[in-house]
Design an enzyme around this catalytic site. Structure first.
Site, mmCIF file in Angstrom:
data_model
loop_
_atom_site.group_PDB
_atom_site.id
_atom_site.type_symbol
_atom_site.label_atom_id
_atom_site.label_comp_id
_atom_site.label_asym_id
_atom_site.label_seq_id
_atom_site.Cartn_x
_atom_site.Cartn_y
_atom_site.Cartn_z
ATOM 1 N N ASN A 98 -21.257 -33.617 26.284
ATOM 2 C CA ASN A 98 -20.752 -32.866 25.132
ATOM 3 C C ASN A 98 -19.317 -32.393 25.313
ATOM 4 O OD1 ASN A 98 -23.977 -31.717 25.383
ATOM 5 N ND2 ASN A 98 -23.363 -32.944 23.620
ATOM 6 N N VAL A 126 -14.602 -29.069 24.356
ATOM 7 C CA VAL A 126 -16.047 -28.836 24.367
ATOM 8 C C VAL A 126 -16.609 -28.955 22.952
ATOM 9 C CG1 VAL A 126 -17.860 -27.151 24.902
ATOM 10 C CG2 VAL A 126 -15.818 -27.290 26.351
ATOM 11 N N CYS A 127 -17.717 -29.675 22.833
ATOM 12 C CA CYS A 127 -18.434 -29.821 21.568
ATOM 13 C C CYS A 127 -19.676 -28.933 21.640
ATOM 14 C CB CYS A 127 -18.828 -31.290 21.373
ATOM 15 S SG CYS A 127 -19.752 -31.583 19.866
ATOM 16 N N LEU A 128 -19.616 -27.786 20.953
ATOM 17 C CA LEU A 128 -20.707 -26.805 20.987
ATOM 18 C C LEU A 128 -20.759 -26.127 19.625
ATOM 19 C CD1 LEU A 128 -22.799 -25.248 22.782
ATOM 20 C CD2 LEU A 128 -20.940 -23.688 23.377
ATOM 21 N N SER A 137 -25.396 -34.619 19.897
ATOM 22 C CA SER A 137 -23.975 -34.404 19.599
ATOM 23 C C SER A 137 -23.107 -34.933 20.739
ATOM 24 C CB SER A 137 -23.740 -32.904 19.387
ATOM 25 O OG SER A 137 -22.433 -32.671 18.971
#
Length: 159
Positions: free
Chosen positions: A85, A92-94, A127
């Site tokens: 992620n 960062v993909c959150l 994701s």
């Protein structure tokens, strides 16, 4: 708007210095003239104990805009950080960092860093941000774990 964001970031800094999770660090960067830059923070996130991330303290840059806290900060690990992620750029993909998803102005720096720490050992396969880490995570967990453990040695705790 800059007044609101800088006041909020000053308050966050004060709260962080008073109470922050063990092993973490988060501090505003320093400008060339020696003054603090409240809009760029240098952070460190320790890997949780009893996980493959244990033993590392992972460097992260948090960048805020003058629209903070209405808009989330951008959080970046070093380029090519190995995680499903995290984009190759380190971003960062959150969901709590996504304005269209779970971001709320009440989310604090502490909440973001704890969320990212949790994400390290609990990637979201729905994701993905990087091909190799997600592929290994889903198809070859042993190789994935080996790469994570090797990465923990690249980022030892600060002395």
């Amino acid at each position: 708007m800059a007044g609101i964001s800088s006041a909020r970031l000053s308050e966050e800094r004060k709260n962080w210095r008073r109470d922050h999770p063990y092993g973490f660090f988060a501090r505003p960067s320093t400008n060339t003239d020696g003054s603090l830059n409240l809009y760029v923070w240098n952070c460190g996130i320790p890997g949780k104990t009893k996980t493959n991330w244990e033993g590392g303290v992972y460097p992260l840059i948090m960048e805020f805009t003058e629209d903070y806290p209405s808009k989330p900060p951008k959080c970046r690990f070093p380029k090519d950080f190995f995680h499903p992620n995290v984009y190759p750029s380190g971003t960062v993909c959150l969901s709590i960092l996504n304005e269209e998803a779970d971001w709320k102005p009440s989310v604090t720096i502490k909440t973001v860093l704890l969320g990212i720490q949790d994400l390290l050992d609990n990637p979201n396969p729905k994701s993905p941000a990087q091909q190799l880490p997600i592929h290994l995570f889903l198809t070859n967990k042993e190789e994935y774990d080996k790469k994570v453990k090797a990465q923990s040695k690249v980022y030892p705790p600060p002395q």
